[in-house]
Write an enzyme that holds these catalytic residues in place. Structure first.
Site, short mmCIF file in Angstrom:
data_model
loop_
_atom_site.label_atom_id
_atom_site.label_comp_id
_atom_site.label_asym_id
_atom_site.label_seq_id
_atom_site.Cartn_x
_atom_site.Cartn_y
_atom_site.Cartn_z
N SER A 193 -17.17 -43.24 46.15
CA SER A 193 -17.77 -42.05 45.54
C SER A 193 -18.89 -41.57 46.45
O SER A 193 -19.37 -42.35 47.30
CB SER A 193 -18.37 -42.42 44.17
OG SER A 193 -19.21 -41.39 43.69
N TYR A 227 -22.58 -48.05 38.19
CA TYR A 227 -21.56 -47.29 38.92
C TYR A 227 -21.94 -47.18 40.41
O TYR A 227 -21.12 -47.45 41.29
CB TYR A 227 -21.42 -45.91 38.28
CG TYR A 227 -20.33 -45.05 38.84
CD1 TYR A 227 -18.99 -45.25 38.47
CD2 TYR A 227 -20.61 -44.01 39.73
CE1 TYR A 227 -17.99 -44.44 38.97
CE2 TYR A 227 -19.61 -43.20 40.23
CZ TYR A 227 -18.29 -43.41 39.85
OH TYR A 227 -17.30 -42.61 40.36
N1 LIG Z 1 -14.08 -37.32 39.05
C1 LIG Z 1 -15.12 -37.46 39.89
O1 LIG Z 1 -15.99 -36.57 40.01
C2 LIG Z 1 -15.24 -38.69 40.73
C3 LIG Z 1 -16.22 -38.71 41.74
C4 LIG Z 1 -16.35 -39.83 42.54
C5 LIG Z 1 -15.50 -40.91 42.35
N2 LIG Z 1 -14.56 -40.88 41.37
C6 LIG Z 1 -13.70 -42.05 41.23
O2 LIG Z 1 -12.35 -41.64 41.28
C7 LIG Z 1 -11.54 -42.59 40.59
C8 LIG Z 1 -10.62 -41.85 39.63
O3 LIG Z 1 -11.42 -41.19 38.69
P1 LIG Z 1 -10.96 -39.87 37.89
O4 LIG Z 1 -12.06 -38.92 38.00
O5 LIG Z 1 -9.59 -39.49 38.32
O6 LIG Z 1 -11.01 -40.46 36.41
P2 LIG Z 1 -9.95 -40.47 35.21
O7 LIG Z 1 -10.71 -41.00 34.06
O8 LIG Z 1 -9.28 -39.14 35.10
O9 LIG Z 1 -8.85 -41.54 35.68
C9 LIG Z 1 -9.14 -42.90 35.78
C10 LIG Z 1 -7.88 -43.67 35.41
O10 LIG Z 1 -8.15 -45.07 35.63
C11 LIG Z 1 -7.57 -45.80 34.55
N3 LIG Z 1 -8.26 -47.07 34.40
C12 LIG Z 1 -9.54 -47.25 33.98
N4 LIG Z 1 -9.81 -48.56 33.92
C13 LIG Z 1 -8.69 -49.22 34.30
C14 LIG Z 1 -8.36 -50.59 34.44
N5 LIG Z 1 -9.24 -51.57 34.14
N6 LIG Z 1 -7.12 -50.91 34.89
C15 LIG Z 1 -6.23 -49.94 35.16
N7 LIG Z 1 -6.47 -48.63 35.04
C16 LIG Z 1 -7.70 -48.28 34.61
C17 LIG Z 1 -7.75 -44.89 33.35
O11 LIG Z 1 -6.87 -45.24 32.28
C18 LIG Z 1 -7.48 -43.52 33.93
O12 LIG Z 1 -6.10 -43.17 33.84
C19 LIG Z 1 -12.50 -43.55 39.92
O13 LIG Z 1 -12.63 -44.72 40.70
C20 LIG Z 1 -13.82 -42.78 39.91
O14 LIG Z 1 -14.93 -43.65 39.89
C21 LIG Z 1 -14.41 -39.79 40.56
#
Ligand SMILES: NC(=O)c1ccc[n+]([C@@H]2O[C@H](COP(=O)([O-])OP(=O)(O)OC[C@H]3O[C@@H](n4cnc5c(N)ncnc54)[C@H](O)[C@@H]3O)[C@@H](O)[C@H]2O)c1
Length: 259
Positions: free
Chosen positions: A140, A153
């Site tokens: 991130s 986080y």
């Molecule tokens: N959206 C943002 O702005 C952003 C920014 C920086 C980093 N991220 C990172 O990107 C990644 C994806 O996030 P997103 O925004 O697509 O979120 P999201 O919530 O849309 O998707 C996350 C997915 O991970 C699954 N998940 C959660 N815990 C789990 C576990 N223990 N085992 C298996 N699956 C699990 C959830 O069911 C969900 O489908 C994450 O690592 C998040 O930290 C997101």
């Protein structure tokens, strides 16, 4: 030829957001995709929509038996593994003096220990195949930029970048590349709560040189580059995909804890 023709990819957190967009892009680019998520219904549905190039695997990345099983299920279904995207993550907002220990531990479990377990079992498979491979971890902008309310986080994502470097060091001699992607504020279900806070999106957009929030596909395109043979000499790096916001830094004074 498509960028991932003939390759087998495994993606965690594939039922939603960035993982789902990456699975869709990978399938369009010719990969066979093992879509892993702890949300069984959602990942089954998402894989069904991609047809025979995808398979759904229900697993929790914090459980070692699940992670070992997910790699085995991918190999059972598609015969091998070439590219892995360790992307499952969660976030919760709490000020440090009130941060419940269970929340802190769960965030570190999913975001950091989950990536470790995936790296462990995916690299075992890639080493056994002996033909190299590419692993991408989701960090991130919070790997290096602090945000109030996100102690667990930020600490976990910072850890992901160091895990990425150590793995790149160990696995490089075997032709296995390991990189991390660092998304900026991207429109997914994870950021819905923050995006509901009045003024938050505007502040993020205002600090972003490219003047908009991220789309999941923006991140997926970087993962495609890192997973494909277009990046054969790239390893051990964290790549921000953030509209340039890390050049400015996050908007000063914006504190989700009090929002
Ligand atoms: N959206 C943002 O702005 C952003 C920014 C920086 C980093 N991220 C990172 O990107 C990644 C994806 O996030 P997103 O925004 O697509 O979120 P999201 O919530 O849309 O998707 C996350 C997915 O991970 C699954 N998940 C959660 N815990 C789990 C576990 N223990 N085992 C298996 N699956 C699990 C959830 O069911 C969900 O489908 C994450 O690592 C998040 O930290 C997101």
């Amino acid at each position: 030829m498509s960028a991932l023709e003939g390759k087998v990819a495994l993606i965690t957190g594939a039922a939603s957001g960035i993982g789902l967009a990456t699975a869709q892009l990978f399938a369009r680019e010719g990969a066979q995709v093992a879509m892993v998520d702890r949300n069984a219904d959602a990942v089954n549905e998402a894989a069904r929509e991609l047809g025979s190039s995808a398979t759904a695997i229900s697993a929790d990345v914090t459980n070692e038996a699940d992670v070992e099983g997910m790699v085995a299920a991918c190999v059972d279904r598609f015969g091998r593994l070439d590219v892995a995207f360790n992307n499952a993550g969660i976030a919760r907002i709490a000020p440090i003096h009130e941060h419940p220990l269970e929340d802190f531990q769960r965030i570190v479990d999913v975001c950091l220990t989950g990536v470790f377990l995936c790296l462990k079992h995916e690299s075992k498979q890639l080493l056994a195949q002996g033909e190299g491979g590419s692993i991408i971890n989701t960090a991130s902008i919070n790997a290096t930029q602090a945000s109030a309310g996100l102690a667990a986080y930020c600490a976990a994502k910072s850890g992901v970048t160091m895990l990425t470097k150590v793995s790149a060091l160990e696995l490089g001699p075997h032709g296995i590349r390991v990189n991390a992607v660092g998304p900026g504020h991207t429109k997914t279900p994870m950021t819905l709560r923050a995006r509901d806070v009045p003024g938050f999106d505007e502040a993020m957009i205002g600090a972003t040189p490219l003047g908009r929030l991220g789309e999941p596909e923006d991140i997926a395109q970087m993962v495609l580059y890192l997973g494909s043979d277009a990046s054969p000499w790239v390893s051990g790096q964290l790549f921000y995909v953030d509209g340039g916001i890390t050049v400015n830094g996050l908007p000063p004074g914006f504190n989700l804890v009090n929002a």
